[in-house]
Design a protein around this motif. Structure first.
Motif, PDB file in Angstrom:
ATOM      1  N   ARG B  42      -3.525  -3.810  -6.447  1.00 50.90           N
ATOM      2  CA  ARG B  42      -2.507  -4.587  -5.720  1.00 50.90           C
ATOM      3  C   ARG B  42      -3.023  -6.026  -5.682  1.00 50.90           C
ATOM      4  O   ARG B  42      -3.853  -6.380  -4.841  1.00 50.90           O
ATOM      5  N   TYR B  43      -2.551  -6.814  -6.628  1.00 53.79           N
ATOM      6  CA  TYR B  43      -3.112  -8.136  -6.856  1.00 53.79           C
ATOM      7  C   TYR B  43      -2.105  -9.223  -6.475  1.00 53.79           C
ATOM      8  O   TYR B  43      -0.895  -9.032  -6.552  1.00 53.79           O
ATOM      9  N   LEU B  44      -2.652 -10.374  -6.113  1.00 52.62           N
ATOM     10  CA  LEU B  44      -1.791 -11.531  -5.828  1.00 52.62           C
ATOM     11  C   LEU B  44      -1.592 -12.375  -7.089  1.00 52.62           C
ATOM     12  O   LEU B  44      -2.412 -12.344  -8.003  1.00 52.62           O
ATOM     13  N   HIS B  45      -0.513 -13.139  -7.087  1.00 54.59           N
ATOM     14  CA  HIS B  45      -0.237 -14.076  -8.177  1.00 54.59           C
ATOM     15  C   HIS B  45       0.373 -15.338  -7.584  1.00 54.59           C
ATOM     16  O   HIS B  45       0.833 -15.349  -6.440  1.00 54.59           O
ATOM     17  N   ALA B  98      -2.331 -16.701   1.112  1.00 55.09           N
ATOM     18  CA  ALA B  98      -3.223 -17.243   0.087  1.00 55.09           C
ATOM     19  C   ALA B  98      -2.494 -18.269  -0.779  1.00 55.09           C
ATOM     20  O   ALA B  98      -1.263 -18.371  -0.749  1.00 55.09           O
ATOM     21  N   VAL B  99      -3.262 -19.022  -1.534  1.00 53.15           N
ATOM     22  CA  VAL B  99      -2.731 -19.912  -2.560  1.00 53.15           C
ATOM     23  C   VAL B  99      -3.705 -19.894  -3.727  1.00 53.15           C
ATOM     24  O   VAL B  99      -4.928 -19.942  -3.526  1.00 53.15           O
ATOM     25  N   GLY B 100      -3.138 -19.818  -4.933  1.00 52.46           N
ATOM     26  CA  GLY B 100      -3.988 -19.782  -6.122  1.00 52.46           C
ATOM     27  C   GLY B 100      -3.517 -20.785  -7.158  1.00 52.46           C
ATOM     28  O   GLY B 100      -2.330 -20.891  -7.441  1.00 52.46           O
ATOM     29  N   ALA B 101      -4.468 -21.535  -7.710  1.00 49.12           N
ATOM     30  CA  ALA B 101      -4.115 -22.503  -8.745  1.00 49.12           C
ATOM     31  C   ALA B 101      -3.709 -21.764 -10.018  1.00 49.12           C
ATOM     32  O   ALA B 101      -4.166 -20.654 -10.283  1.00 49.12           O
ATOM     33  N   MET B 102      -2.844 -22.369 -10.811  1.00 47.98           N
ATOM     34  CA  MET B 102      -2.384 -21.842 -12.105  1.00 47.98           C
ATOM     35  C   MET B 102      -1.908 -20.394 -11.967  1.00 47.98           C
ATOM     36  O   MET B 102      -1.008 -20.155 -11.198  1.00 47.98           O
ATOM     37  N   ALA B 103      -2.500 -19.439 -12.693  1.00 48.29           N
ATOM     38  CA  ALA B 103      -1.998 -18.060 -12.621  1.00 48.29           C
ATOM     39  C   ALA B 103      -2.167 -17.464 -11.225  1.00 48.29           C
ATOM     40  O   ALA B 103      -1.382 -16.605 -10.807  1.00 48.29           O
ATOM     41  N   GLY B 104      -3.186 -17.912 -10.532  1.00 50.34           N
ATOM     42  CA  GLY B 104      -3.359 -17.509  -9.127  1.00 50.34           C
ATOM     43  C   GLY B 104      -3.603 -16.032  -8.917  1.00 50.34           C
ATOM     44  O   GLY B 104      -3.271 -15.499  -7.855  1.00 50.34           O
ATOM     45  N   ILE B 105      -4.195 -15.354  -9.900  1.00 51.73           N
ATOM     46  CA  ILE B 105      -4.444 -13.918  -9.744  1.00 51.73           C
ATOM     47  C   ILE B 105      -5.620 -13.695  -8.791  1.00 51.73           C
ATOM     48  O   ILE B 105      -6.698 -14.256  -8.985  1.00 51.73           O
ATOM     49  N   VAL B 106      -5.362 -12.906  -7.767  1.00 49.24           N
ATOM     50  CA  VAL B 106      -6.389 -12.617  -6.753  1.00 49.24           C
ATOM     51  C   VAL B 106      -6.550 -11.098  -6.661  1.00 49.24           C
ATOM     52  O   VAL B 106      -5.571 -10.380  -6.469  1.00 49.24           O
ATOM     53  N   THR B 107      -7.796 -10.670  -6.799  1.00 53.32           N
ATOM     54  CA  THR B 107      -8.113  -9.235  -6.743  1.00 53.32           C
ATOM     55  C   THR B 107      -9.092  -9.002  -5.595  1.00 53.32           C
ATOM     56  O   THR B 107      -9.649  -9.964  -5.046  1.00 53.32           O
ATOM     57  N   PRO B 108      -9.322  -7.733  -5.232  1.00 52.74           N
ATOM     58  CA  PRO B 108     -10.119  -7.489  -4.017  1.00 52.74           C
ATOM     59  C   PRO B 108     -11.504  -8.139  -4.022  1.00 52.74           C
ATOM     60  O   PRO B 108     -11.950  -8.636  -2.986  1.00 52.74           O
TER      61      PRO B 108
END
Lengths: 414, 414
Positions: B42-45, B98-108
């Motif tokens: 369950r990842y963020l983007h 959260a906020v992520g630059a470019m693809a912004g994929i965030v995993t645990p």
């Protein structure tokens, strides 16, 4: 037929020297190791020549501290006795390839930034940080303890880190400082952080212990003028390269000793042209009056001589919150400085003015013709030894030395 | 009689939230430790919601890298099979604090800057540095090795250093960045050095070995965007505080996912107002054409939403050498942004404009009335996974989402 290169004018030669001389950093060294003119009881000071019995309060305080630091005296009274007996020799920093902020006292074991320019060593003592400091004439235990720590711990570590980094060139640092909102005389905060961030890997590796690395980082992070000796050594480097061009009216040194302000000019050799040191109109810190301030003292106006500091005021708009003024006044001041300069820089650029080059090469003839003397950003010391800084501001320099130099050069031509 | 405090308008409440919310830094933590919405597969983007089968190239590359990084797949083919089978769940960063630059994929296990704002955690993944990077869709061994080093070595060390420094507040850092010539979106070089210089003592003390400290310093010194997650976390913090004010037309998020650009507005809850992602007119790096670029992707335009980035362009004049333009155009752009904002900041100040506050609080009604949509400073990723950055520039955002939000708010009033 042979073709020969075009012959540059004296002014062009100076501008080229000021604008293209590179000043590679050598390391952090004790003055006695790198400067032939510094020795036991032979100390450097800021500004034009001065006699021991006429030094202003902060310079006398710094000399007392210097004698204690060099273990020449056991206590302040003994140090004062040495001074009163005339038993030390004073030499201007500028005569020795050095520049020192404020009192500018340099002794053999004092650590400083050492760099190379035009085949010679340039040097400036490490900045001691805020609060009580030798450069303001303090000689209490805290001042001397910190100076010893700088000598014994910080300096060797910085030296090792600099030697591990082969690409540090001081004019490049100044140019980047201007891009980061410093004018590299009175505002050095971004460049200070940049130098530390750059050297941090090598400092971590060179430190005998993590605590020593941490202490050095703390010292640097707490000192908004950590970069100042780097920028004034850069300025000394390029002005040395521009000095000694026959007939050239370009100023190669401006400095104060708290009594007299003086300049040297490329085409007039080692002569100083002098005037009483001005007080300017400093923005005084709370609790001080103009009567508390020492008239202009220090070599750091070598930055303006080299084309930054007040000459790059528009690169550092945030400085107006400290020294006063507005963006419009700053722009007017830079424009005015351009009118007395022979050219403008191609490497010291002001991003906010579409990367226009800073005014470069103060021309004594232009100063005389325009009736406009240069300005500097400067700090002001208390009149009494060890009382520290009382203010900062923009100071208009006396015009007489520039006019006199122009007349001397003009007379020599006819 | 009792006196009651004056009732603020919805706009005023949002401006106060944007301009006074403090965002104290907590540390550098793994996303799974601080974000409830991140879990196994369950990842963020970045950007508004997107389906797995429509993610653009760089985001798909980043997801492949993410599955390898989390040991969910043994090789890229296995990771691609997981994606093709629809076996991961995607959640927008913005839905998770959260906020992520470019693809912004965030995993645990992805380490990031964690801070507090308005009673909740905000988070942004640490910036991986230049060259190949997960945020541009790279998943080669070098990218993953660096990410593992960041997770295992750099992040714990940064976390320890931040916890040793109790005074780090992210909006204060941004304000100081503006004084140092950064606009804190696309130019972060001075603030990056400042953060490292500030944390250096604690990093030196916390490091298990001097080599680990040195490696972290090298990583940071080589990364001009080291500060970016700190500034976008600050922006996320203040916009969270301004969100959810009934009737307010102030924009609280703008983001792209490479397919669609979307905004959220304080008074319209969790709804996204959408338009196709624009390509803008990026200044392309040598060797690339517009056909190589992914349309606007990333959450970092939260900086403009919070009132800096392109909205503070005149604070960072040196950026024009990178993204193009002139000082005059920059000033015009800021002026134009002021015309669509409800106020101006009292803490984000532009020194070169006599400390004028930056435009604050994009008002969808003003955007609609003026027919002027916001601009952002942004980087552009290659269309294909792992090809990296192809350019940077100023992008005008589509106006339709702002107009639609204005209409929805207007309709709700009547």
């Amino acid at each position: 037929m042979t073709s020969s290169p075009p012959i540059s004018s004296p002014v062009e030669r100076c501008l080229t020297a000021l604008d293209t001389t590179e000043v590679p950093l050598v390391g952090v060294r004790r003055a006695g190791e790198v400067l032939a003119d510094v020795g036991p009881r032979r100390y450097l000071h800021s500004g034009p020549p001065i006699e021991l019995d006429e030094v202003p309060g902060p310079m006398r305080g710094a000399l007392i501290g210097a004698l204690l630091f060099e273990d020449e005296a056991a206590d302040p009274a003994a140090a004062a006795a040495i001074l009163d007996a005339g038993e030390i020799e004073l030499v201007p920093c500028h005569h020795a390839g050095a520049v020192g902020a404020m009192a500018g006292i340099v002794t053999p074991s004092m650590p400083g930034v050492a760099a190379q320019a035009a085949g010679q060593t340039v040097y400036s003592p490490l900045n001691e940080g805020l609060g009580q400091a030798l450069r303001f004439g303090s000689y209490d235990d805290a001042t001397l303890d910190r100076l010893r720590w700088i000598r014994d711990v910080a300096a060797p570590l910085l030296d090792a880190a600099i030697r591990a980094d082969e690409e540090l060139e001081l004019c490049g640092l100044v140019a980047e400082g201007l891009r980061r909102g410093d004018e590299c005389h009175n505002r050095n905060v971004a460049l200070s952080a940049m130098i530390i961030a750059r050297l941090a890997p090598a400092i971590a590796r060179a430190a005998p212990s993590s605590e020593e690395a941490a202490a050095l980082f703390e010292f640097a992070a707490g000192n908004r003028h950590f970069a100042l000796p780097f920028t004034i050594a850069a300025a000394k480097g390029v002005t040395i390269a521009a000095h000694g061009v026959a007939g050239s009216p370009i100023v190669t040194a401006m400095a104060g000793n708290g009594r007299r302000f003086g300049i040297r000019v490329s085409g007039t050799g080692d002569r100083w042209f002098l005037a009483p040191a001005p007080l300017g109109e400093p923005r005084l810190f709370e609790g001080f009056t103009a009567a508390d301030a020492t008239p202009t003292m220090g070599d750091s106006m070598i930055t303006e001589t080299a084309g930054w500091g007040a000459f790059a005021l528009t690169a550092a708009p945030a400085i107006t919150s400290f020294i006063g003024g507005t963006a419009e006044l700053s722009a007017q001041l830079v424009e005015e400085m351009q009118s007395i300069c022979a050219g403008s820089s191609r490497r010291m650029l002001i991003p906010g003015d579409d990367f226009r080059g800073t005014p470069l090469g103060i021309d004594v003839h232009r100063v005389r013709d325009a009736g406009v003397s240069p300005v500097i950003n400067n700090g002001m010391a208390h009149r009494e030894p060890g009382r520290g800084q009382v203010g900062a501001g923009i100071t208009r320099l006396p015009i007489a030395p520039f006019v006199e130099a122009s007349e001397v050069l003009t007379a020599a031509r006819s």
